[in-house]
Write a protein that holds these residues in place. Sequence first.
Motif, PDB file in Angstrom:
ATOM      1  N   ARG A 159       0.849  -1.200   0.000  1.00  0.00           N
ATOM      2  CA  ARG A 159       0.000   0.000   0.000  1.00  0.00           C
ATOM      3  C   ARG A 159       0.882   1.247   0.000  1.00  0.00           C
ATOM      4  N   THR A 160       1.990   1.154   0.692  1.00  0.00           N
ATOM      5  CA  THR A 160       2.965   2.243   0.761  1.00  0.00           C
ATOM      6  C   THR A 160       3.688   2.368  -0.572  1.00  0.00           C
ATOM      7  N   ARG A 161       3.909   3.589  -1.014  1.00  0.00           N
ATOM      8  CA  ARG A 161       4.721   3.811  -2.210  1.00  0.00           C
ATOM      9  C   ARG A 161       6.142   4.171  -1.774  1.00  0.00           C
ATOM     10  N   LEU A 162       7.121   3.602  -2.470  1.00  0.00           N
ATOM     11  CA  LEU A 162       8.530   3.860  -2.179  1.00  0.00           C
ATOM     12  C   LEU A 162       9.151   4.702  -3.282  1.00  0.00           C
ATOM     13  N   LEU A 163       9.842   5.763  -2.886  1.00  0.00           N
ATOM     14  CA  LEU A 163      10.654   6.542  -3.812  1.00  0.00           C
ATOM     15  C   LEU A 163      12.087   6.474  -3.300  1.00  0.00           C
ATOM     16  N   ILE A 164      12.926   5.718  -4.001  1.00  0.00           N
ATOM     17  CA  ILE A 164      14.310   5.516  -3.581  1.00  0.00           C
ATOM     18  C   ILE A 164      15.196   6.442  -4.403  1.00  0.00           C
ATOM     19  N   LEU A 165      15.916   7.322  -3.714  1.00  0.00           N
ATOM     20  CA  LEU A 165      16.813   8.268  -4.372  1.00  0.00           C
ATOM     21  C   LEU A 165      18.234   7.764  -4.186  1.00  0.00           C
ATOM     22  N   GLN A 166      18.817   7.252  -5.257  1.00  0.00           N
ATOM     23  CA  GLN A 166      20.122   6.593  -5.155  1.00  0.00           C
ATOM     24  C   GLN A 166      21.239   7.518  -5.626  1.00  0.00           C
ATOM     25  N   HIS A 167      22.240   7.696  -4.760  1.00  0.00           N
ATOM     26  CA  HIS A 167      23.418   8.453  -5.159  1.00  0.00           C
ATOM     27  C   HIS A 167      24.156   7.667  -6.238  1.00  0.00           C
ATOM     28  N   PRO A 168      24.687   8.325  -7.267  1.00  0.00           N
ATOM     29  CA  PRO A 168      25.350   7.610  -8.361  1.00  0.00           C
ATOM     30  C   PRO A 168      26.476   6.681  -7.914  1.00  0.00           C
ATOM     31  N   SER A 169      27.116   6.972  -6.795  1.00  0.00           N
ATOM     32  CA  SER A 169      28.230   6.135  -6.327  1.00  0.00           C
ATOM     33  C   SER A 169      27.769   4.743  -5.920  1.00  0.00           C
ATOM     34  N   GLU A 170      26.454   4.566  -5.694  1.00  0.00           N
ATOM     35  CA  GLU A 170      25.934   3.269  -5.255  1.00  0.00           C
ATOM     36  C   GLU A 170      25.585   2.336  -6.412  1.00  0.00           C
ATOM     37  N   VAL A 171      25.513   2.875  -7.621  1.00  0.00           N
ATOM     38  CA  VAL A 171      25.004   2.087  -8.752  1.00  0.00           C
ATOM     39  C   VAL A 171      25.852   0.841  -8.996  1.00  0.00           C
ATOM     40  N   LYS A 172      27.179   0.985  -8.906  1.00  0.00           N
ATOM     41  CA  LYS A 172      28.067  -0.144  -9.185  1.00  0.00           C
ATOM     42  C   LYS A 172      28.542  -0.849  -7.921  1.00  0.00           C
ATOM     43  N   HIS A 173      27.900  -0.551  -6.796  1.00  0.00           N
ATOM     44  CA  HIS A 173      28.249  -1.219  -5.546  1.00  0.00           C
ATOM     45  C   HIS A 173      27.942  -2.706  -5.658  1.00  0.00           C
ATOM     46  N   ALA A 174      28.782  -3.521  -5.031  1.00  0.00           N
ATOM     47  CA  ALA A 174      28.634  -4.981  -5.142  1.00  0.00           C
ATOM     48  C   ALA A 174      27.259  -5.456  -4.688  1.00  0.00           C
ATOM     49  N   LEU A 175      26.671  -4.800  -3.696  1.00  0.00           N
ATOM     50  CA  LEU A 175      25.364  -5.226  -3.192  1.00  0.00           C
ATOM     51  C   LEU A 175      24.216  -4.512  -3.915  1.00  0.00           C
ATOM     52  N   ASN A 176      24.267  -3.200  -3.954  1.00  0.00           N
ATOM     53  CA  ASN A 176      23.214  -2.392  -4.580  1.00  0.00           C
ATOM     54  C   ASN A 176      21.831  -2.895  -4.166  1.00  0.00           C
ATOM     55  N   THR A 177      21.602  -2.917  -2.848  1.00  0.00           N
ATOM     56  CA  THR A 177      20.340  -3.473  -2.346  1.00  0.00           C
ATOM     57  C   THR A 177      19.136  -2.601  -2.679  1.00  0.00           C
ATOM     58  N   ALA A 178      19.372  -1.321  -2.963  1.00  0.00           N
ATOM     59  CA  ALA A 178      18.251  -0.458  -3.350  1.00  0.00           C
ATOM     60  C   ALA A 178      17.628  -0.953  -4.648  1.00  0.00           C
ATOM     61  N   ARG A 179      18.463  -1.409  -5.574  1.00  0.00           N
ATOM     62  CA  ARG A 179      17.939  -1.945  -6.832  1.00  0.00           C
ATOM     63  C   ARG A 179      17.118  -3.204  -6.585  1.00  0.00           C
ATOM     64  N   LEU A 180      17.590  -4.061  -5.672  1.00  0.00           N
ATOM     65  CA  LEU A 180      16.834  -5.269  -5.340  1.00  0.00           C
ATOM     66  C   LEU A 180      15.465  -4.911  -4.770  1.00  0.00           C
ATOM     67  N   ALA A 181      15.423  -3.867  -3.945  1.00  0.00           N
ATOM     68  CA  ALA A 181      14.147  -3.426  -3.371  1.00  0.00           C
ATOM     69  C   ALA A 181      13.207  -2.929  -4.461  1.00  0.00           C
ATOM     70  N   ALA A 182      13.740  -2.112  -5.372  1.00  0.00           N
ATOM     71  CA  ALA A 182      12.909  -1.551  -6.439  1.00  0.00           C
ATOM     72  C   ALA A 182      12.402  -2.632  -7.392  1.00  0.00           C
TER      73      ALA A 182
END
Length: 202
Positions: free
Chosen positions: A27-50
Motif C-alpha cells: 500500500r505504501t509507495r517507495l521513492l528511492i533516491l540513489q546516489h550515483p556512487s551506489e550504482v556499481k556497488h557490489a550489493l546495490n540493495t536499493a535496486r533489489l528493493a525496487a
Amino acid sequence: MSRPHCPRCTRPLNHCLCALIAQVDSRTRLLILQHPSEVKHALNTARLAALGLRNAELVVGERFDDLAARLAQPGYRPCLLFPDAQAVPLAEFAGQQQAQPLLLVVPDGTWRKARKLLHCNPLLETLPRVSLPAGLSSRYRLRKAPMAGALSTLEAIVVALDIIEAPQRFDALLQPFEALIDGQIAAMGEETFRRNHAERGE
C-alpha cells in the motif's frame, strides 16, 4: 574481458538473482533516491528493493529537478526515512491519518552521500522525517556496520514496511540479499569467513 551481466539485477549472468526476486505489493509507495556512487556497488540493495516492490521507483542522481512532481503523488502522504534528532518514530507517524497511505522517500548512499542528497535537494528538507526503532542489526555478515543500528537500504525498507503495513510481512524481499551474502561467503571459503568475520562477531 568483462563477464556478461544480467541487465535486470546487474549481477554476472552465472550469479543472476532474478529468480529469487519476489514481486510484492504494498500500500505504501517507495521513492528511492540513489546516489550515483551506489550504482556499481557490489550489493546495490536499493535496486533489489525496487525490483521486488511493484509500488516502488528508483531514481539515480544527486540533484532531482523533477522531485516536486515525484512527491506530488495524489492520495499519498510523503515522509523521509532519515534518522536524526528531528525524526519521529515511523510507527507513530504511520499511525496518524491511517486512511492515507505513505509515500516513503529513502535516500540510498553512505551517510555522507545521503546528507549530500538532502543538501542538493532542499525540498527533501521540508518533508517530515521518520526513523526506525533502535537496536536493529544488519544481516550483512561481511562488513562491520559503521554505527549501531545501521542497515542496508533493502533491510531498512523491509523493516519500514513491516511497521507500516503490519501484520503483513515483507521478508520475501530479502531472499536475493541473503543469496548474495551466501555467495560471497562461498567465494571466500567458509574457513576464511569464520577466521576473518564470524570469530570476531562481525
